[in-house]
Scaffold this motif. Structure first.
Motif, PDB file in Angstrom:
ATOM      1  N   THR A  83       0.821  -1.210   0.000  1.00  0.00           N
ATOM      2  CA  THR A  83       0.000   0.000   0.000  1.00  0.00           C
ATOM      3  C   THR A  83       0.853   1.258   0.000  1.00  0.00           C
ATOM      4  O   THR A  83       0.596   2.183  -0.771  1.00  0.00           O
ATOM      5  N   ARG A 113      -0.283   1.610  -8.638  1.00  0.00           N
ATOM      6  CA  ARG A 113      -0.466   2.508  -7.513  1.00  0.00           C
ATOM      7  C   ARG A 113      -1.878   2.493  -6.935  1.00  0.00           C
ATOM      8  O   ARG A 113      -2.116   3.041  -5.883  1.00  0.00           O
ATOM      9  N   ASN A 114      -2.858   1.942  -7.605  1.00  0.00           N
ATOM     10  CA  ASN A 114      -4.237   2.121  -7.173  1.00  0.00           C
ATOM     11  C   ASN A 114      -4.937   0.827  -6.769  1.00  0.00           C
ATOM     12  O   ASN A 114      -6.155   0.750  -6.818  1.00  0.00           O
ATOM     13  N   ARG A 138      -5.853   0.425  -0.713  1.00  0.00           N
ATOM     14  CA  ARG A 138      -6.109   1.697  -0.035  1.00  0.00           C
ATOM     15  C   ARG A 138      -5.733   1.562   1.430  1.00  0.00           C
ATOM     16  O   ARG A 138      -5.900   0.493   2.027  1.00  0.00           O
ATOM     17  N   PRO A 139      -5.276   2.640   2.055  1.00  0.00           N
ATOM     18  CA  PRO A 139      -4.842   2.572   3.450  1.00  0.00           C
ATOM     19  C   PRO A 139      -5.922   2.100   4.429  1.00  0.00           C
ATOM     20  O   PRO A 139      -5.628   1.413   5.394  1.00  0.00           O
ATOM     21  N   TYR A 140      -7.186   2.461   4.178  1.00  0.00           N
ATOM     22  CA  TYR A 140      -8.231   2.054   5.110  1.00  0.00           C
ATOM     23  C   TYR A 140      -8.418   0.543   5.166  1.00  0.00           C
ATOM     24  O   TYR A 140      -8.963   0.022   6.133  1.00  0.00           O
ATOM     25  N   VAL A 199       0.251   7.759  -1.862  1.00  0.00           N
ATOM     26  CA  VAL A 199      -0.956   6.956  -1.724  1.00  0.00           C
ATOM     27  C   VAL A 199      -2.161   7.849  -1.442  1.00  0.00           C
ATOM     28  O   VAL A 199      -3.283   7.539  -1.806  1.00  0.00           O
ATOM     29  N   TRP A 200      -1.924   8.963  -0.819  1.00  0.00           N
ATOM     30  CA  TRP A 200      -3.002   9.879  -0.432  1.00  0.00           C
ATOM     31  C   TRP A 200      -3.466  10.723  -1.596  1.00  0.00           C
ATOM     32  O   TRP A 200      -4.422  11.468  -1.472  1.00  0.00           O
ATOM     33  N   GLY A 201      -2.782  10.662  -2.739  1.00  0.00           N
ATOM     34  CA  GLY A 201      -3.206  11.383  -3.925  1.00  0.00           C
ATOM     35  C   GLY A 201      -2.638  12.777  -4.059  1.00  0.00           C
ATOM     36  O   GLY A 201      -3.011  13.518  -4.947  1.00  0.00           O
ATOM     37  N   TYR A 234      -3.372   9.297   9.625  1.00  0.00           N
ATOM     38  CA  TYR A 234      -3.766   7.892   9.463  1.00  0.00           C
ATOM     39  C   TYR A 234      -3.224   7.048  10.613  1.00  0.00           C
ATOM     40  O   TYR A 234      -3.952   6.262  11.225  1.00  0.00           O
TER      41      TYR A 234
END
Length: 181
Positions: A40, A49-50, A53-55, A96-98, A112
């Protein structure tokens, strides 16, 4: 982040029996959590890259909090936090956060980490307290039964009236044998 880890490690020693019994499961959880955290937060390692997701990683600290308690939860959070913090993008690269700003990416990673840490530790503390309360209640009930069974020339009982008006004995001590034969 390290002060709670030190306090938790000092306060709750693990026994060898418990460590051996759950070592395999804990190893799988830790390896999976660290592996998915690497995928991640270090997406350049595998090219896409997509995908993650961190959640999605919150499952591992929650499972660890319920299954193993505060010590293992904090250990897992320290490992994952290290992976999160080392996954900061180089300048002008997307995170990762965009966002492409290193300050924004670092702030999001810290937020996070803080949210995951607080939620997991609260869950672990709450669950540990619930387990301790249940153990204390069982111990108190055992003491009460032992006391009731050892009263000389007496008996202790509890009668429960049901909703239909009938009555039943919920508890009768061993003293009934002495008094009634």
């Amino acid at each position: 982040l390290f002060a709670p880890l030190i306090v938790t490690l000092i306060r709750q020693p693990w026994t060898k029996k418990r460590l051996l019994r759950r070592a395999r499961e804990a190893s799988v959880i830790f390896v999976a959590a660290c592996g998915l955290a690497l995928l991640t937060f270090h997406p350049d390692w595998y090219g896409n890259r997509n995908i993650l997701r961190p959640y999605m990683l919150i499952v591992f600290p929650v499972w660890t909090a319920i299954r193993y308690g505060p010590r293992a939860t904090l250990s897992l959070i320290v490992l994952v936090s290290g992976i999160v913090m080392t996954g900061m993008p180089p300048i002008h690269a997307s995170s990762v956060w965009g966002n492409t700003d290193i300050l924004s990416a670092t702030t999001m990673a810290q937020i996070y980490t803080a949210v995951v840490t607080i939620a997991s530790m609260l869950l672990a503390a709450s669950y540990a307290e619930t387990r301790q309360a249940a153990a204390d209640a069982r111990e108190a009930l055992t003491r009460l039964k032992n006391l009731a069974d050892n009263l000389p020339k007496s008996m202790v009982y509890q009668v429960v009236r049901e909703t239909d008006g009938s009555m039943r004995f919920a508890f009768v001590s061993a003293g009934v044998r002495v008094l009634n034969g």
